[in-house]
Scaffold this active site. Sequence first.
Site, PDB file in Angstrom:
ATOM      1  N   LYS A  67       0.901  -1.373  -0.049  1.00 19.89           N
ATOM      2  CA  LYS A  67       0.147   0.167   0.191  1.00 19.89           C
ATOM      3  C   LYS A  67       0.984   1.419  -0.272  1.00 19.89           C
ATOM      4  O   LYS A  67       0.377   2.283  -0.208  1.00 19.89           O
ATOM      5  CB  LYS A  67      -0.769   0.103   1.326  1.00 19.89           C
ATOM      6  N   ARG A 144      -9.204   1.354   9.044  1.00 19.67           N
ATOM      7  CA  ARG A 144      -8.781  -0.527   9.027  1.00 19.67           C
ATOM      8  C   ARG A 144      -9.911  -0.932  10.545  1.00 19.67           C
ATOM      9  O   ARG A 144      -9.854  -2.244  10.581  1.00 19.67           O
ATOM     10  CB  ARG A 144      -7.393   0.041  10.422  1.00 19.67           C
ATOM     11  N   ARG A 178      11.174  -6.477   4.455  1.00 18.75           N
ATOM     12  CA  ARG A 178      11.065  -4.820   4.233  1.00 18.75           C
ATOM     13  C   ARG A 178      12.329  -4.298   5.029  1.00 18.75           C
ATOM     14  O   ARG A 178      12.411  -5.127   6.325  1.00 18.75           O
ATOM     15  CB  ARG A 178       9.652  -5.229   5.095  1.00 18.75           C
ATOM     16  N   ARG A 222      11.570  -3.003  10.301  1.00 17.88           N
ATOM     17  CA  ARG A 222      10.003  -2.509  11.692  1.00 17.88           C
ATOM     18  C   ARG A 222      10.071  -3.571  12.795  1.00 17.88           C
ATOM     19  O   ARG A 222      10.451  -4.522  12.477  1.00 17.88           O
ATOM     20  CB  ARG A 222       9.241  -2.270  11.103  1.00 17.88           C
ATOM     21  N   ARG A 233      -0.687 -10.039  12.607  1.00 18.51           N
ATOM     22  CA  ARG A 233      -1.415  -7.976  11.798  1.00 18.51           C
ATOM     23  C   ARG A 233      -1.792  -8.900  10.513  1.00 18.51           C
ATOM     24  O   ARG A 233      -3.181  -8.407  10.538  1.00 18.51           O
ATOM     25  CB  ARG A 233       0.117  -7.838  11.383  1.00 18.51           C
TER      26      ARG A 233
HETATM   27  P1  AMP Z   1       1.025  -0.285   9.207  1.00 18.62           P
HETATM   28  O1  AMP Z   1       2.069   0.831   8.933  1.00 18.62           O
HETATM   29  O2  AMP Z   1      -0.394   0.376   8.758  1.00 18.62           O
HETATM   30  O3  AMP Z   1       1.136  -1.557   9.006  1.00 18.62           O
HETATM   31  O4  AMP Z   1       0.398   0.652  10.667  1.00 18.62           O
HETATM   32  C1  AMP Z   1       1.457  -0.224  12.030  1.00 18.62           C
HETATM   33  C2  AMP Z   1       0.985  -0.495  13.158  1.00 18.62           C
HETATM   34  O5  AMP Z   1       0.116   1.358  13.322  1.00 18.62           O
HETATM   35  C3  AMP Z   1      -0.811  -0.848  13.603  1.00 18.62           C
HETATM   36  O6  AMP Z   1      -0.290  -2.299  13.267  1.00 18.62           O
HETATM   37  C4  AMP Z   1      -1.842  -0.556  14.163  1.00 18.62           C
HETATM   38  O7  AMP Z   1      -1.040  -1.129  14.629  1.00 18.62           O
HETATM   39  C5  AMP Z   1      -1.662   0.608  14.236  1.00 18.62           C
HETATM   40  N1  AMP Z   1      -2.470   1.838  13.271  1.00 18.62           N
HETATM   41  C6  AMP Z   1      -2.212   2.019  11.580  1.00 18.62           C
HETATM   42  N2  AMP Z   1      -2.997   2.848  11.453  1.00 18.62           N
HETATM   43  C7  AMP Z   1      -4.594   1.690  12.156  1.00 18.62           C
HETATM   44  C8  AMP Z   1      -5.713   1.653  11.944  1.00 18.62           C
HETATM   45  N3  AMP Z   1      -6.338   2.859  11.295  1.00 18.62           N
HETATM   46  N4  AMP Z   1      -6.325   1.729  13.267  1.00 18.62           N
HETATM   47  C9  AMP Z   1      -5.600   1.857  14.600  1.00 18.62           C
HETATM   48  N5  AMP Z   1      -4.598   1.505  14.208  1.00 18.62           N
HETATM   49  C10 AMP Z   1      -3.642   1.176  13.143  1.00 18.62           C
END
Ligand code: AMP
Length: 287
Positions: A67, A144, A178, A222, A233
């Site tokens: 994404k 989400r 990554r 990360r 996840r």
């Molecule tokens: P990502 O980089 O999109 O994988 O997000 C990393 C982490 O941030 C996720 O595993 C969640 O813990 C938190 N996070 C990001 N976006 C959201 C969202 N819209 N709602 C809830 N938690 C989020």
Amino acid sequence: MAVSLRASRRIPFYSFLSRALSCSSLNFEADIKSTLFFVHNKALPLRPEPKDRNVQWVFLGCPGVGKGTYASRLSNLLGVPHIATGDLVREELNSSGPLASQLKEIVNQGQLVSDEIIINLLSKRLEAGEAKGESGFILDGFPRTIRQAEILEGVTDIDLVVNLKLQEEALLAKCLGRRICSECGGNYNVASIDIKGENGKPGMYMAPLLPPPHCASKLIQRSDDTEVVVKERLRIYNEMSRPVEEFYHQRGKLLEFNLPGGIPESWPKLLEALNLEDYEVKQSAAA
Ligand code: AMP
């Protein structure tokens, strides 16, 4: 699906995203309507709507699907901000703010941050962008949950939702491979993914995306890109975020896009699916 680059109306929603969230979840629909009633009756200061506005798009897809990569490329092409809520969360957890340790624990377990915190971070980011004259956005990682999608729908129009899809086998490998440059923030991937086609399923090859020499010694991973956490996840995505795909499908806004391989194969096909091939040619010619 016809994809339009400009949409006709815009509700500047930044200042009342948080208000929408404060609606009680017991009578959520009625509360959202009352929020909008409040908004339309100008109880909140509304900025005038420009006749044309930039795109308001959302990117959905499992962790590791890409994404960030494609949203960021489209954001450069279209001149709209790419807003990744995951980045906002990471900025906050790396700060010395009051939420940092709480966020670190949630993220490192692969769980979702509360809607309240996410809406708060997103509202602040949108407000800051608005103050700098930004218009439109490509959201990545938001919404989400169905509640987040309902809140967003209650306060602004989303033009298009792109759902990126990749074979499940590739997702874990992509997250584990990554790497991020700790200096420039560049995203790379050291995994070489070669899935053999079997039982009617097509094979797929994705070459690694290796960093340039000046980033190579500064790569970090990360903290939530470990096998255990990525699996969690993915489980959470299936449970909490998969329904968001159906939410937008029912509204006729979902564009499903199966990634055929790595960036060289997928980018031109994505532009084609978005009717943007000519746009890219014109932009490159003008550059
Ligand atoms: P990502 O980089 O999109 O994988 O997000 C990393 C982490 O941030 C996720 O595993 C969640 O813990 C938190 N996070 C990001 N976006 C959201 C969202 N819209 N709602 C809830 N938690 C989020």
